[in-house]
Scaffold this active site. Sequence first.
Site, PDB file in Angstrom:
ATOM      1  N   PRO A   1      -2.892   1.714   0.385  1.00  0.00           N
ATOM      2  CA  PRO A   1      -3.938   2.076   1.354  1.00  0.00           C
ATOM      3  C   PRO A   1      -5.210   2.675   0.751  1.00  0.00           C
ATOM      4  O   PRO A   1      -6.182   2.896   1.449  1.00  0.00           O
ATOM      5  CB  PRO A   1      -3.222   3.114   2.236  1.00  0.00           C
ATOM      6  CG  PRO A   1      -2.218   3.735   1.326  1.00  0.00           C
ATOM      7  CD  PRO A   1      -1.762   2.660   0.379  1.00  0.00           C
TER       8      PRO A   1
ATOM      9  N   ASP B   1      -6.607  -6.426  -1.973  1.00  0.00           N
ATOM     10  CA  ASP B   1      -5.256  -6.296  -1.404  1.00  0.00           C
ATOM     11  C   ASP B   1      -5.249  -6.964  -0.040  1.00  0.00           C
ATOM     12  O   ASP B   1      -6.260  -6.926   0.675  1.00  0.00           O
ATOM     13  CB  ASP B   1      -4.897  -4.797  -1.254  1.00  0.00           C
ATOM     14  CG  ASP B   1      -3.397  -4.545  -1.181  1.00  0.00           C
ATOM     15  OD1 ASP B   1      -2.717  -5.201  -0.379  1.00  0.00           O
ATOM     16  OD2 ASP B   1      -2.919  -3.679  -1.936  1.00  0.00           O
TER      17      ASP B   1
ATOM     18  N   ASP C   1      -5.659 -12.630  -3.584  1.00  0.00           N
ATOM     19  CA  ASP C   1      -4.589 -12.393  -4.562  1.00  0.00           C
ATOM     20  C   ASP C   1      -5.165 -11.694  -5.807  1.00  0.00           C
ATOM     21  O   ASP C   1      -6.086 -12.228  -6.453  1.00  0.00           O
ATOM     22  CB  ASP C   1      -3.973 -13.751  -4.941  1.00  0.00           C
ATOM     23  CG  ASP C   1      -2.791 -13.603  -5.888  1.00  0.00           C
ATOM     24  OD1 ASP C   1      -2.557 -12.479  -6.392  1.00  0.00           O
ATOM     25  OD2 ASP C   1      -2.105 -14.615  -6.125  1.00  0.00           O
TER      26      ASP C   1
ATOM     27  N   ASP D   1      -2.435  -1.355  -9.654  1.00  0.00           N
ATOM     28  CA  ASP D   1      -1.163  -0.716  -9.272  1.00  0.00           C
ATOM     29  C   ASP D   1      -0.292  -1.719  -8.510  1.00  0.00           C
ATOM     30  O   ASP D   1       0.463  -1.338  -7.621  1.00  0.00           O
ATOM     31  CB  ASP D   1      -1.487   0.523  -8.395  1.00  0.00           C
ATOM     32  CG  ASP D   1      -0.285   1.419  -8.151  1.00  0.00           C
ATOM     33  OD1 ASP D   1       0.687   1.345  -8.917  1.00  0.00           O
ATOM     34  OD2 ASP D   1      -0.320   2.198  -7.181  1.00  0.00           O
TER      35      ASP D   1
ATOM     36  N   LYS E   1       5.699  -1.521 -14.304  1.00  0.00           N
ATOM     37  CA  LYS E   1       6.957  -1.127 -13.660  1.00  0.00           C
ATOM     38  C   LYS E   1       8.078  -1.268 -14.683  1.00  0.00           C
ATOM     39  O   LYS E   1       8.123  -2.257 -15.439  1.00  0.00           O
ATOM     40  CB  LYS E   1       7.255  -2.020 -12.450  1.00  0.00           C
ATOM     41  CG  LYS E   1       6.115  -2.070 -11.451  1.00  0.00           C
ATOM     42  CD  LYS E   1       5.902  -0.760 -10.729  1.00  0.00           C
ATOM     43  CE  LYS E   1       4.540  -0.735 -10.048  1.00  0.00           C
ATOM     44  NZ  LYS E   1       4.114   0.585  -9.601  1.00  0.00           N
TER      45      LYS E   1
HETATM   46  C1  LIG Z   1       2.019   0.631  -4.938  1.00  0.00           C
HETATM   47  S1  LIG Z   1       0.939  -0.105  -3.813  1.00  0.00           S
HETATM   48  C2  LIG Z   1      -0.630   0.477  -4.316  1.00  0.00           C
HETATM   49  C3  LIG Z   1      -0.909   1.878  -3.883  1.00  0.00           C
HETATM   50  C4  LIG Z   1      -2.342   2.270  -4.180  1.00  0.00           C
HETATM   51  N1  LIG Z   1      -2.599   2.347  -5.625  1.00  0.00           N
HETATM   52  C5  LIG Z   1      -2.665   3.625  -3.594  1.00  0.00           C
HETATM   53  O1  LIG Z   1      -2.834   4.579  -4.354  1.00  0.00           O
HETATM   54  O2  LIG Z   1      -2.780   3.734  -2.371  1.00  0.00           O
HETATM   55  C6  LIG Z   1       0.898  -1.762  -4.311  1.00  0.00           C
HETATM   56  C7  LIG Z   1      -0.053  -2.626  -3.561  1.00  0.00           C
HETATM   57  O3  LIG Z   1      -0.190  -3.854  -4.279  1.00  0.00           O
HETATM   58  C8  LIG Z   1      -0.435  -4.869  -3.356  1.00  0.00           C
HETATM   59  N2  LIG Z   1      -0.158  -6.157  -3.992  1.00  0.00           N
HETATM   60  C9  LIG Z   1       1.010  -6.619  -4.497  1.00  0.00           C
HETATM   61  N3  LIG Z   1       0.845  -7.854  -4.997  1.00  0.00           N
HETATM   62  C10 LIG Z   1      -0.463  -8.158  -4.829  1.00  0.00           C
HETATM   63  C11 LIG Z   1      -1.260  -9.298  -5.150  1.00  0.00           C
HETATM   64  N4  LIG Z   1      -0.737 -10.354  -5.755  1.00  0.00           N
HETATM   65  N5  LIG Z   1      -2.574  -9.261  -4.843  1.00  0.00           N
HETATM   66  C12 LIG Z   1      -3.123  -8.201  -4.239  1.00  0.00           C
HETATM   67  N6  LIG Z   1      -2.421  -7.104  -3.908  1.00  0.00           N
HETATM   68  C13 LIG Z   1      -1.095  -7.083  -4.189  1.00  0.00           C
HETATM   69  C14 LIG Z   1       0.488  -4.537  -2.180  1.00  0.00           C
HETATM   70  O4  LIG Z   1       0.005  -5.124  -0.989  1.00  0.00           O
HETATM   71  C15 LIG Z   1       0.407  -2.997  -2.154  1.00  0.00           C
HETATM   72  O5  LIG Z   1      -0.537  -2.554  -1.205  1.00  0.00           O
END
Ligand SMILES: C[S@@+](CC[C@H](N)C(=O)[O-])C[C@H]1O[C@@H](n2cnc3c(N)ncnc32)[C@H](O)[C@@H]1O
Length: 361
Positions: free
Chosen positions: A220, A238, A258, A275, A304
């Site tokens: 978020p 995102d 993406d 992230d 990770k």
């Molecule tokens: C751990 S959360 C990030 C939290 C964020 N750093 C914060 O501090 O609020 C991971 C995010 O990566 C996004 N995500 C995962 N794969 C993705 C992709 N291929 N492209 C864009 N976003 C992606 C997910 O939708 C999710 O919102």
Amino acid sequence: MSSVVIYCRSGFESDAAAEITFQAAEQGFAGYVKTKPNTGIVVYECFDPSHGDEIIKKIDFKNMVFARQWFTGTLVDNMPLEDRVSAIVNATVDFPSCGDLRVETPDTNEGKELSKFCKKISTPLKKALEKRATVTRELADKKPVLHVLFLSNDTAYVGYSYTFNNSPFFMGIPRLRMPNDAPSRSTLKLDEAFNVFIPPHEAEDRLQPGMRGVDLGACPGGWTYQLVRRGMFVSAIDNGPMNDDLMETGQVKHFRVDGFKYRPEKRNIHWLVCDMVEKPAKVTNLMIDWAVNAYAKELIFNLKLPMKKRFDSVYECLKMIKEELEKYGVSYELQAKHLYHDREEVTVHLNVTKVPQSLYS
Ligand SMILES: C[S@@+](CC[C@H](N)C(=O)[O-])C[C@H]1O[C@@H](n2cnc3c(N)ncnc32)[C@H](O)[C@@H]1O
């Protein structure tokens, strides 16, 4: 001093043990590791007692991923409860003159129970050490740090670390305040990363208002929040929803695309932060692509960790980055750390200092 004491997150002792064994062997030191699960510390015992001091000078602390702090020292146990100060002071006779005293505990529940007592003993201990000139105030910031790491009320490792090759933080943990208006707790991860990876005297230049950033996997918005808070303009990538207050600052553009495919139109990005929860090798390859193509100057990203062989997994990714960047003639600085706010991940900082123009023009 024959022991090197390493602080790590509880549960990661085997990774910290594998790391110090590997790093020590790389520098030609021999020894063995003593460790117990969930104690938050690992102790490397050198076969040659003079090597403890050598290790904390020669192995670059920046290369230690799982170590939050380290020092070389000795175990002081069975301390008489009525005079622990003398027992500790006596253990420091061969120490260099130090500029600071840190009375610490491992970062565990047992450790927390000792922290009140640690505060209480700090003042009389400091006075006693100053009397012997083991701790002095002149040139304090250049002199070694004296560590007393209490494991129980009568047992502590007592030793020292060098300020040019240690963590500047108490217990190796920067104290950060959770901002009330941040969209997620993971905001503290990026804040910690900036505190650990960017030396304070360079922060003004490298974290400047007006800089441009890209946040891959932004929602978020906890990481975007840290960039916005520093006056930067951010492209947040995102599919999820971004925090409304962040969007209202006018400093954020949200792209629902993406993160693995997105690339910036111009090469004017200073910070790329990422992230996304994905396989570490996939994220590593993406970061190499951004670096080699000069899309961003500095990158901070999470890797990770797998359930097993976490040390191997991280070192393989770091090796991949080094090999690829060297192959393309890119100059860089690379550091990875298992931060206090990290759990099953480590945070990597890649500072791309020079990319041959032929690679991207
Ligand atoms: C751990 S959360 C990030 C939290 C964020 N750093 C914060 O501090 O609020 C991971 C995010 O990566 C996004 N995500 C995962 N794969 C993705 C992709 N291929 N492209 C864009 N976003 C992606 C997910 O939708 C999710 O919102």
